[in-house]
Design an enzyme around this catalytic site. Structure first.
Site, PDB file in Angstrom:
ATOM      1  N   CYS A  93      39.350  43.872  25.535  1.00  0.00           N
ATOM      2  CA  CYS A  93      38.679  42.602  25.856  1.00  0.00           C
ATOM      3  C   CYS A  93      37.704  42.728  27.030  1.00  0.00           C
ATOM      4  O   CYS A  93      36.663  43.334  26.870  1.00  0.00           O
ATOM      5  CB  CYS A  93      39.725  41.511  26.061  1.00  0.00           C
ATOM      6  SG  CYS A  93      39.039  39.872  25.762  1.00  0.00           S
ATOM      7  N   ARG A 127      34.665  29.519  22.436  1.00  0.00           N
ATOM      8  CA  ARG A 127      35.734  30.476  22.719  1.00  0.00           C
ATOM      9  C   ARG A 127      36.442  30.893  21.433  1.00  0.00           C
ATOM     10  O   ARG A 127      36.780  30.035  20.607  1.00  0.00           O
ATOM     11  CB  ARG A 127      36.722  29.831  23.704  1.00  0.00           C
ATOM     12  CG  ARG A 127      37.875  30.706  24.104  1.00  0.00           C
ATOM     13  CD  ARG A 127      38.544  30.162  25.361  1.00  0.00           C
ATOM     14  NE  ARG A 127      37.696  30.393  26.526  1.00  0.00           N
ATOM     15  CZ  ARG A 127      37.677  31.547  27.211  1.00  0.00           C
ATOM     16  NH1 ARG A 127      38.467  32.540  26.871  1.00  0.00           N
ATOM     17  NH2 ARG A 127      36.872  31.709  28.233  1.00  0.00           N
ATOM     18  N   HIS A 191      44.792  41.531  22.195  1.00  0.00           N
ATOM     19  CA  HIS A 191      45.917  41.494  23.134  1.00  0.00           C
ATOM     20  C   HIS A 191      47.191  41.379  22.310  1.00  0.00           C
ATOM     21  O   HIS A 191      47.157  41.349  21.093  1.00  0.00           O
ATOM     22  CB  HIS A 191      45.824  40.258  24.025  1.00  0.00           C
ATOM     23  CG  HIS A 191      44.581  40.168  24.829  1.00  0.00           C
ATOM     24  ND1 HIS A 191      44.393  40.874  25.988  1.00  0.00           N
ATOM     25  CD2 HIS A 191      43.458  39.429  24.656  1.00  0.00           C
ATOM     26  CE1 HIS A 191      43.221  40.568  26.503  1.00  0.00           C
ATOM     27  NE2 HIS A 191      42.623  39.687  25.719  1.00  0.00           N
TER      28      HIS A 191
HETATM   29  N1  GLN Z   1      35.891  37.214  30.251  1.00  0.00           N
HETATM   30  C1  GLN Z   1      35.710  37.794  28.944  1.00  0.00           C
HETATM   31  C2  GLN Z   1      35.346  36.786  27.857  1.00  0.00           C
HETATM   32  O1  GLN Z   1      35.690  35.623  27.949  1.00  0.00           O
HETATM   33  C3  GLN Z   1      36.938  38.586  28.555  1.00  0.00           C
HETATM   34  C4  GLN Z   1      38.151  37.711  28.345  1.00  0.00           C
HETATM   35  C5  GLN Z   1      39.438  38.496  28.201  1.00  0.00           C
HETATM   36  O2  GLN Z   1      39.537  39.627  28.639  1.00  0.00           O
HETATM   37  N2  GLN Z   1      40.438  37.884  27.624  1.00  0.00           N
HETATM   38  O3  GLN Z   1      34.702  37.164  26.908  1.00  0.00           O
END
Ligand code: GLN
Length: 235
Positions: A93, A127, A191
């Site tokens: 990520c 998101r 994850h």
């Molecule tokens: N900050 C990054 C995004 O929102 C990675 C998020 C994360 O590692 N969960 O894309």
């Protein structure tokens, strides 16, 4: 080929969300089950990244720790040198985005990555959050990926990398693919932690370092996979 495995867990103080540290535990457990001895170094962001590791791991995080982590890794240079001498890397990520040439900061501003992967990331429209399932590039011999994603970023793959997988459920890179790989470097949005839910990916990293691996008892891993995949895939 090695019987003594050196793992390097990069910046747990900045980047380690949604159980990403479990990736380290899974590699330790699966290596020991094959008779290897394992040594793990946790590298805080104030410390230099050692160059003599076999497998490096970095996790996800929020935008500001991600920016700080990218700056420190770039200045440090140890991860570049390690990959240059043939070490493997799993980047998750925020850690995945950092490996590219650029990623989106907290206001969407472009922030330079460290250029270990030919990818560029920016902020998507909304998101991506939830379960993900994806079919892995058949060249890697790894079963269907299962994981959890939570990111704003979208990632464009350049010609220097191959998609790790094609999404069945979820967003991944944002173009129907999820993650990427080049040489012994793997990047993924997954994850959950990724290696607990995908022991095949853990064994790919181990086999790149230690050669062919004996099978081990995967009962609990398989139960988790079946349960998670059944929750998202059409029966
Ligand atoms: N900050 C990054 C995004 O929102 C990675 C998020 C994360 O590692 N969960 O894309």
């Amino acid at each position: 080929m090695t019987s003594h495995l050196r793992l390097v867990w990069i910046y747990p103080d900045l980047l380690s969300t949604y159980g990403d540290q479990g990736n380290v535990l899974v590699l330790e457990q699966r290596a020991r089950a094959r008779g290897m001895s394992v040594e793990t170094v946790h590298v805080r962001s104030s410390d230099p990244v050692p160059e003599q590791g076999d497998i490096y791991l970095i996790g996800g995080g929020e935008d500001r720790p991600q920016i700080l982590g990218a700056e420190r890794l770039r200045k440090d240079g140890g991860l570049h040198r390690a990959i240059g001498r043939g070490a493997a890397l799993l980047a998750v990520c925020a850690g995945y985005q950092i490996m590219g040439t650029v990623f989106g900061g907290e206001e969407g501003q472009p922030v330079p990555g460290i250029g270990l992967l030919d990818i560029s990331s920016g902020r998507g429209e909304r998101r991506a959050v939830g379960e993900l399932a994806a079919e892995v590039d058949p060249a890697l011999g790894v079963p269907t990926l299962t994981g959890f994603e939570n990111h704003m970023g979208v990632t464009r793959l350049g010609p220097g990398v191959r998609p790790l997988s094609r999404t069945i459920v979820g967003t991944g890179n944002g173009d129907g693919t999820e993650g990427c790989y080049a040489g012994k470097v793997i990047g993924t949005y997954l994850h959950g932690p990724a290696l607990a839910r995908n022991p095949g990916l853990a064994d790919l990293l181990l086999a790149w370092t230690a050669g062919p691996l004996a099978p081990i008892d995967d009962t609990w891993y398989q139960r988790l996979r079946e349960e998670r995949l059944a929750a998202v895939l059409p029966g």
